[in-house]
Design an enzyme around this catalytic site. Structure first.
Site, mmCIF file in Angstrom:
data_model
loop_
_atom_site.group_PDB
_atom_site.id
_atom_site.type_symbol
_atom_site.label_atom_id
_atom_site.label_comp_id
_atom_site.label_asym_id
_atom_site.label_seq_id
_atom_site.Cartn_x
_atom_site.Cartn_y
_atom_site.Cartn_z
ATOM 1 N N HIS A 49 12.057 -6.704 -4.417
ATOM 2 C CA HIS A 49 13.063 -5.672 -4.671
ATOM 3 C C HIS A 49 14.459 -6.155 -4.271
ATOM 4 O O HIS A 49 15.432 -5.921 -4.993
ATOM 5 C CB HIS A 49 12.728 -4.391 -3.901
ATOM 6 C CG HIS A 49 11.745 -3.520 -4.592
ATOM 7 N ND1 HIS A 49 10.422 -3.856 -4.727
ATOM 8 C CD2 HIS A 49 11.899 -2.314 -5.190
ATOM 9 C CE1 HIS A 49 9.799 -2.889 -5.374
ATOM 10 N NE2 HIS A 49 10.673 -1.948 -5.679
ATOM 11 N N LYS A 103 2.616 4.249 -0.155
ATOM 12 C CA LYS A 103 2.157 5.185 0.859
ATOM 13 C C LYS A 103 3.329 5.533 1.770
ATOM 14 O O LYS A 103 4.249 4.739 1.954
ATOM 15 C CB LYS A 103 0.996 4.614 1.666
ATOM 16 C CG LYS A 103 1.346 3.429 2.539
ATOM 17 C CD LYS A 103 0.149 2.944 3.325
ATOM 18 C CE LYS A 103 0.568 1.764 4.209
ATOM 19 N NZ LYS A 103 -0.551 1.213 4.963
#
Length: 184
Positions: free
Chosen positions: A38, A103
């Site tokens: 990212h 999560k």
């Protein structure tokens, strides 16, 4: 709670119908990536350079899969903690990313960007990494091979199980779930 069997990439209609608490089973291609990948994507954007993958309309699973054993596409493939991508996520949502899988909670900036751009955040069960891996039928490195398991992959999945944690309308299972429990 509703249950959906959806094909990837998700359509705008798919994203709009989902609500926090819904159970989904995904089939089709999805991207993978963690914080190192990212960071590189955002560096390219900030430099005005093209990305090595088109994120528009795509789902990205925050995972660094373990090496595959013979006869399997990947080894254990549990989700990583999503907030590690939060600094980068709004820019990718602006480019059309419409589904994230991981999560844990997300920042207010990510939650707002999800509403602004129409995206959904799904949770995969961290303790079920080996079970999740069974739904991954193939894996191909698309970018940043030098990152090893944290490279950007294309997984092809079949009935990948996930729950809608945050929807495109501001619904948040981390808030509504405990509230419902308190009421009961």
């Amino acid at each position: 709670m509703r249950e959906y069997h959806l094909h990837l990439p998700l359509s705008k209609e798919d994203v709009q119908q989902l609500r926090a608490g819904d159970m989904v089973y995904l089939t089709g291609p999805m991207l993978t990536g963690r914080d190192a990948a990212h960071k590189r994507l955002i560096q390219l954007l900030n430099e005005g350079k093209p990305l090595p993958v088109d994120v528009a309309g795509q789902a990205i699973y925050y995972v660094g899969p373990a090496p595959a054993s013979p006869g399997h596409a990947v080894g254990s493939a549990g989700p990583t903690t999503s907030y590690r991508m939060d600094a980068y996520t709004p820019q990718l949502l602006q480019l059309g990313l419409n589904c994230m899988i991981g999560k844990g909670r997300r920042s207010d900036a990510v939650r707002q960007a999800m509403q602004d751009y129409g995206a959904v955040y799904l949770g995969a069960v961290g303790g079920a990494a080996a079970l999740i891996a069974r739904s991954i039928k193939s894996a191909e490195v698309l970018a940043y091979e030098d990152l090893g398991t944290e490279a950007i992959h294309r997984f092809t999945v079949e009935n990948f199980p996930a729950i809608v944690l945050m929807d495109a309308h501001g619904g948040n299972l981390y808030e509504s779930g405990p509230a419902q429990y308190r009421e009961e």
